[in-house]
Scaffold this motif. Structure first.
Motif: not given
Length: 504
Positions: A32-41
């Motif tokens: 979920l940390n990874w997904v959040f980072a990738r979503h937010a650039g």
């Protein structure tokens, strides 16, 4: 619910301790940390928190990084990836004196103090507190010592730790992105250790110093850390630093709604890999534990999950880790794979020492395996070697171990079954087109001619051809085995039945 208190690029971290195998709850947090980072650039940082030296386990770090790589969670900074905030291993950062300097900063501004209480004294304090039926904990004995007393302690060479000075009054308030403002009474907390006598920091100091140095904007971590967060907020305030946004993720429960543990089955992530679950499945499944896209879509690609993700979609309610649902989802992903792609996955599993029987020569014919894939594609839930061998071994064997009694179907006897099988062998010899549809058409006509029910005739043929009551579609199986082997197996089954009848 979306946090707007931090401007600039999102920077999140996954900070595991190499004290054992990475489990699904831990990797759900990383994902979920990874997904959040990738979503937010933004950036996703991996930092290794190895300050608990007594609990370190050899090989644990390699397994943690392998789990991240298997899930496809690449990191922007961390082990093997240079970054502006290196090193990314806490023992290496300790060697640079980062934590000792931070502890001294808190001492200098009156937020921490040195404590020389011996283990024996601390044991006596706890015994007295229990006898007086009081909560156990540190009694702040060293908190208000004079400079002269501290100098005398050092002269004796007493082991020294550094404790944070918990405020004696007021409230500790912090905002949890999922839950809103949370308030705690600091008087319920004792002065806690932030630097141990061996010079290693505790978690309460190390991760705060590192998160600040590395510019972490959001901390997504398990709900179990909520009770520790007041300590962390106080330390941030002690330094005069702005804390990151706190996002405490929902707890994971088993189907019985008890906290997820080994008694619910596998919890180490790599065990799911070894039992035949696809990384795409695990990524999708773990992303839905505590998060929803706001629609009914459950099977989503990595790209779709990243695109749809938001902190607003997180849910504080407990999440159920349902292995049945995971198996269903894995089956969906397996069925979506192109035949040639699934064949490439199956071949090394079948060729493994614990795959197909050792009597079957390797390497396998790749084209033949690709031909067999459609026969088992719909039945697969996981890539399990034992299950695969059971489904496919008989396609590679010249002769199968056959129990003649299993060939005889309900309402038939050995002689009638042997006669029907011989008729089937003749039909196989004379079939003009050895293809599934014409074979089925011909055998259904033969079934009527022999006065047998399809269940009886086809059941006997299935066991004769595969030695199994459950197998892929009968006529597809015949085609895959080929005319000669199909005829040979049917006639061998008939011969075994007649032999047994003669003996009896």
């Amino acid at each position: 619910m979306t946090d707007k208190s931090h401007s600039g690029p999102v920077r999140v971290r996954y900070a595991p301790s190499p004290t054992g195998d990475p489990h699904v709850g831990n990797l759900r947090t990383a994902l979920l940390n990874w997904v959040f980072a990738r979503h937010a650039g933004g950036q996703f940082i991996v930092r290794i928190e190895d300050t608990d030296r007594e609990r370190m386990v050899d090989g644990s770090l390699d397994r943690i990084l392998s789990a991240l790589e298997w899930l496809g969670l690449d990191w922007d900074e961390g082990p093997g990836v240079d970054g502006p905030h290196a090193p990314y291993v806490q023992s290496d950062r300790k060697a640079l004196g980062k934590y000792a300097k931070a502890a001294q900063m808190l001492i200098d501004n009156g937020q921490a103090y040195e404590c020389t209480c011996t283990p024996e004294r601390l044991d006596q304090v706890r015994l007295r507190q229990r006898a007086e039926k009081k909560p156990t904990g540190y009694d702040s004995y060293c908190r208000n010592k004079s400079d002269e007393e501290r100098t005398a302690d050092k002269a004796q060479g007493l082991a020294t730790v550094v404790r944070f000075k918990v405020p004696l009054e007021g409230e500790v308030v912090f905002n949890d992105v999922l839950r809103g403002p949370l308030t705690f009474d600091p008087s319920l907390l004792q002065d806690f250790v932030i630097l141990k006598s061996d010079g290693y920091p505790t978690y309460h100091l190390a991760h705060i110093v590192d998160d600040h140095d590395m510019g972490i904007t959001h901390v997504l971590r398990s709900e179990e850390w909520i009770s520790s967060t007041p300590r962390h907020v106080m330390v941030y305030e002690g330094f005069g630093w702005e804390p990151p946004a706190f996002v405490h993720l929902s707890i994971l429960l088993g189907p019985d709604r008890a906290k997820l543990s080994k008694r619910h089955g596998d919890t180490a992530l790599l065990e799911f890999r070894d039992k035949g679950f696809l990384p795409e499945t695990m990524f999708n499944f773990l992303s839905l534990l505590g998060w929803s896209a706001g629609d009914d879509e459950e099977v989503m690609t990595r790209e779709q999950i990243v695109e749809k993700f938001s902190l607003d979609g997180l849910n504080a309610a407990p999440s159920i880790f349902n292995i049945t649902k995971l198996e269903w989802m894995n089956g969906v992903y397996l069925r979506q794979l192109p035949v040639h792609a699934l064949a490439e996955i199956l071949i090394p599993e079948l060729e493994a020492p614990d795959g197909l029987p050792a009597s079957i020569s390797r390497p396998l014919d790749r084209d033949y395996v690709t031909e067999l894939v459609p026969l088992v594609h719909e039945r697969l839930k996981v890539i399990d070697r034992e299950e695969l061998a059971g489904m496919l071994a008989y396609f590679f064997q010249d002769e199968i171990e056959l129990d003649p009694a299993a060939v005889v179907q309900k309402g038939m006897n050995e002689a009638a079954t042997a006669s029907a099988l011989e008729s089937a062998a003749v039909a196989l010899e004379s079939a003009e087109a050895f293809e599934s549809e014409p074979l089925e058409e011909g055998f259904r006509a033969l079934c009527v001619e022999l006065g047998l029910k399809p269940r009886q005739f086809f059941g006997a043929l299935r066991v004769a051809l595969t030695a199994r009551r459950v197998a892929p579609p009968l006529f597809d199986t015949m085609v895959a085995l080929g005319r000669e082997r199909s005829i040979a197996r049917v006639r061998r089954a008939a011969a075994l039945l007649l032999r047994d009848q003669a003996v009896s």
